[in-house]
Design an enzyme around this catalytic site. Structure first.
Site, short mmCIF file in Angstrom:
data_model
loop_
_atom_site.label_atom_id
_atom_site.label_comp_id
_atom_site.label_asym_id
_atom_site.label_seq_id
_atom_site.Cartn_x
_atom_site.Cartn_y
_atom_site.Cartn_z
CB SER A 163 -46.88 -25.12 -6.95
OG SER A 163 -47.71 -25.67 -7.93
CG ASP A 217 -49.87 -27.16 -4.67
OD1 ASP A 217 -49.64 -27.63 -5.80
OD2 ASP A 217 -50.33 -26.02 -4.50
CG ASP A 249 -52.40 -26.27 -7.35
OD1 ASP A 249 -51.54 -26.96 -7.93
OD2 ASP A 249 -52.27 -25.04 -7.16
#
Length: 447
Positions: free
Chosen positions: A102, A243, A245
């Site tokens: 992440s 990533d 998100d």
């Protein structure tokens, strides 16, 4: 007790346990055995990754373990985490895996599993896999191993999926957008889809080299994005993490629009169109009290879940809400995807701006924000600090000083040996005094 899986999969420093090639292979074998046993047939599993150098090593080792145990593997290459959730469903895979840490630096990596429905793997399955890691089954016969194949059009499929969430024919011609890709998984798809939708695009941090993911860029370092927005006269800035998100935005003046204000904007827009279910949104214990008051003024409730998008999602499903998110920029919109999706969030912001004919600065502009600060205490090891009665008493005393006009939240990080202490109050001086005193007292107790 979990040994390997945290709140967001297995994560750690590369070439240290558990984030080594050896462990990845064993994890692949364990996951392959457990998933095959539950499914009762030769399953297919999809693997995506971000742009870290270690992604090649971990992908190869995990793929070797999965195929050795009899699973077929679909390799989609560098794509955002939400793309893996979508593609797992779209390609009818039995499970999906995302290799990413992440927003963490390039030296870290992680392994996160998704079930066939695109939701994260249930806790009980993760625990079965953990048990199997220490009790590996025999390998299947030579001719029963799995095979691996590459999926060449994964990014294009994801772009079309994102477009499908917008009204038919919707374009954003005339909007100038700065997009910070964090040198991560969305380095290609983010600028592409914005250009295809008619935006004038200024792309930043879109040249990954395996080492520069999240380095002074992205949602955890949005300063350069805000500066670029002002310099080039853009309408909005969008900063993704490694990533993709999560999303942090900024308006045309370069003012940050964090996850709480994004929730307010999108919830108000959806409610006005009758598209918000459950009469509420789900946030976390970290979300600002100002957001709660703003939503209440709109006649909307706010449910608080534990920190972590998996807990937000669980509460959304329990309460029938289709929108939830975190202050850090994770937004889950169940009408579209099963996990946080930074690009989807950005597109929905552009949609709200276009349909309302407003600048981002003018949306939810009257939402008050309580002064809030987060402190981190680095621990020798991860442990349940709140099981200590003396620490609980210190927290209770700190909350008492706020007199009902503020909050204190103390929790262990789900992935790191850090104790996170958040204090929020209407009065900033009181907030800082309470927070600093509490950090000092707890540090003396636990370090």
């Amino acid at each position: 007790m979990r040994r390997y899986f945290g709140t967001d999969g297995v994560r750690g420093t590369v070439n240290q346990e558990p984030m080594s090639a050896e462990f990845s292979l064993v994890l692949g074998r364990a996951a392959g055995h457990v998933l095959t046993r539950h499914l009762g047939h030769k399953p297919h599993i999809l693997i995506g990754k971000d742009t870290r150098l270690s992604g090649y090593m971990i992908e190869s080792a995990l793929c070797a373990g999965l195929t050795a145990q009899g699973m077929n593997v679909l390799l989609v290459g560098p794509v955002p985490t939400p793309a893996v959730a979508y593609l797992t469903r779209s390609l009818r895979a039995d499970a999906g895996v995302m290799l990413s840490a992440s927003h963490n630096p390039a030296g870290d990596n992680g392994i996160k599993f998704f079930a066939a429905d695109g939701f994260k793997l249930p806790d009980e399955i993760e625990l079965e896999i953990e048990h199997c890691i220490d009790h590996l089954p025999p390998l299947p016969p030579a001719l029963e191993i799995g095979k691996a194949a590459r999926v060449d059009d994964a990014r294009g499929r994801y772009i079309e999926f994102l477009k499908s969430a917008l009204p038919r024919g919707m374009r954003f011609d005339g909007l100038k957008v700065v997009i910070d890709c964090a040198n991560g998984a969305a380095y290609d798809v983010a600028p592409r889809i914005l250009r295809e939708l008619g935006c004038e695009v200024v792309a930043m941090a879109a040249s990954p080299d395996g080492f520069n993911i999240n380095r002074d860029c992205g949602s955890t370092h949005p300063e350069r994005m805000t500066q670029r927005v002002v310099e080039c006269g853009a309408d909005i800035g969008l900063a993704l993490d490694g990533d993709a998100d999560r999303l942090i935005a900024c308006d045309a003046r370069g003012q940050i629009v964090d996850g709480d204000r994004v929730i307010a904007i999108l919830a108000e827009h959806a409610a006005a169109q009758g598209g918000l279910t459950g009469g509420a949104v789900v946030t976390t214990l970290m979300s600002n009290m100002g957001l709660e008051r703003y939503l209440s003024g709109l006649g909307l409730a706010m449910h608080r879940a534990a920190v972590g998008d998996r807990y937000v999602l669980e509460m959304m499903r329990d309460t029938g809400c289709n929108m939830g998110g975190e202050q850090s920029g994770h937004m889950i919109m169940l009408d579209y995807n099963t996990t946080g999706d930074g690009l989807m969030t950005g597109l929905q912001l552009l949609l709200a701006m276009s349909e309302q004919g407003k600048a981002l600065a003018d949306m939810a502009s009257d939402m008050p924000l309580f002064p809030q600060k987060l402190w981190n205490i680095v621990m020798p090891v991860r442990r349940d600090v709140m099981a200590d009665d003396a620490v609980c008493l210190l927290v209770e005393q700190a909350e008492g000083r706020l007199g009902g006009n503020g909050r204190v939240n103390v929790r262990m990080s789900g992935t790191e040996p850090k104790l996170r202490i958040m204090v929020e109050a209407e009065d900033e001086t009181l907030m800082l005094d309470v927070g600093e005193s509490l950090v000092e007292a707890i540090s003396a107790r636990v370090c």
